[in-house]
Design a protein around this motif. Sequence first.
Motif, PDB file in Angstrom:
ATOM      1  N   GLU A 154       0.840  -1.217   0.000  1.00  0.00           N
ATOM      2  CA  GLU A 154       0.000   0.000   0.000  1.00  0.00           C
ATOM      3  C   GLU A 154       0.873   1.264   0.000  1.00  0.00           C
ATOM      4  O   GLU A 154       0.598   2.227  -0.700  1.00  0.00           O
ATOM      5  CB  GLU A 154      -0.935   0.003   1.211  1.00  0.00           C
ATOM      6  N   ARG A 155       1.951   1.235   0.789  1.00  0.00           N
ATOM      7  CA  ARG A 155       2.853   2.397   0.823  1.00  0.00           C
ATOM      8  C   ARG A 155       3.481   2.627  -0.548  1.00  0.00           C
ATOM      9  O   ARG A 155       3.568   3.760  -1.025  1.00  0.00           O
ATOM     10  CB  ARG A 155       3.974   2.158   1.840  1.00  0.00           C
ATOM     11  N   TYR A 157       2.349   1.693  -3.421  1.00  0.00           N
ATOM     12  CA  TYR A 157       1.297   2.111  -4.356  1.00  0.00           C
ATOM     13  C   TYR A 157       1.054   3.620  -4.239  1.00  0.00           C
ATOM     14  O   TYR A 157       1.036   4.353  -5.233  1.00  0.00           O
ATOM     15  CB  TYR A 157       0.005   1.335  -4.069  1.00  0.00           C
ATOM     16  N   ARG A 158       0.913   4.096  -3.003  1.00  0.00           N
ATOM     17  CA  ARG A 158       0.674   5.527  -2.774  1.00  0.00           C
ATOM     18  C   ARG A 158       1.855   6.359  -3.286  1.00  0.00           C
ATOM     19  O   ARG A 158       1.678   7.400  -3.904  1.00  0.00           O
ATOM     20  CB  ARG A 158       0.448   5.805  -1.277  1.00  0.00           C
ATOM     21  N   GLU A 159       3.063   5.868  -3.036  1.00  0.00           N
ATOM     22  CA  GLU A 159       4.270   6.581  -3.458  1.00  0.00           C
ATOM     23  C   GLU A 159       4.323   6.666  -4.997  1.00  0.00           C
ATOM     24  O   GLU A 159       4.609   7.723  -5.557  1.00  0.00           O
ATOM     25  CB  GLU A 159       5.485   5.827  -2.926  1.00  0.00           C
ATOM     26  N   GLN A 161       1.809   6.537  -7.097  1.00  0.00           N
ATOM     27  CA  GLN A 161       0.773   7.454  -7.579  1.00  0.00           C
ATOM     28  C   GLN A 161       1.222   8.908  -7.378  1.00  0.00           C
ATOM     29  O   GLN A 161       1.081   9.743  -8.256  1.00  0.00           O
ATOM     30  CB  GLN A 161      -0.566   7.227  -6.842  1.00  0.00           C
TER      31      GLN A 161
END
Length: 225
Positions: A154-155, A157-159, A161
Amino acid sequence: MKSIQIAIDGPASAGKSTIAKILANDLSFVYVDTGAMYRCVTLAVLEAGIDPADEQAVTKLLPELKITFKPGASEQQVFLNDNDVTEAIRTDRVAKNVSQVAAYAQVREAMTQLQRQIAKDNGVVMDGRDIGTTVLPDAAVKIFLIASVQERAERRYRENQAKGIDTQTSLADLKKAIEERDYLDSHREISPLKKASDAVELDTTGLSIEQVVDKAKEIIAQKLN
Ligand code: DC
């Protein structure tokens, strides 16, 4: 403080670089991102059209590579033979091949030498997989950062994006890639990802960056006293 060494090891996307950068900044130490070095070698291999499975060809390329870091406005810039590769080393393509390249004996030897050279002249916060076990076995502080695979994916993925890198890669694919990299990094023959016997484990699952930094500072204060 000149020669104090702080080693931060752990699996991919556990938050090592985020925490190491903040600590280095607060302590006025040099931050050394050793993963970026292995990524540089991998990028050079791919750009030269070399098959990452061809150990001999990868090894032959090593003397031609010059890897340097420069402090940037928001983040450290990485240079490969004087070209800024800060973003180019973060792509999926590099990430998918880096574990294979990083497993080769001569690649590890060359990078370890470079890392020890930097640590010789500076107080450092160095992050990687084998800093506490192999590169700086006498480091004053060793922290082993971990987090659940789900949270690490998740981290990342956010990074991705936020930075606009590989934005099409799904969370599920990132999770799979992280699991594969964990496996390869911890099962290779030379300097596998492993907690040093004298390292302090810090599980960052569910913690904010500030909370992890506070805990890391507690560990540093305890060790340095
Ligand atoms: O920390 P990172 O994801 O940027 O690291 C990229 C790869 O480099 C990682 O999959 C394993 C390798 N690596 C290593 O073998 N030893 C290190 N000290 C740092 C990274």
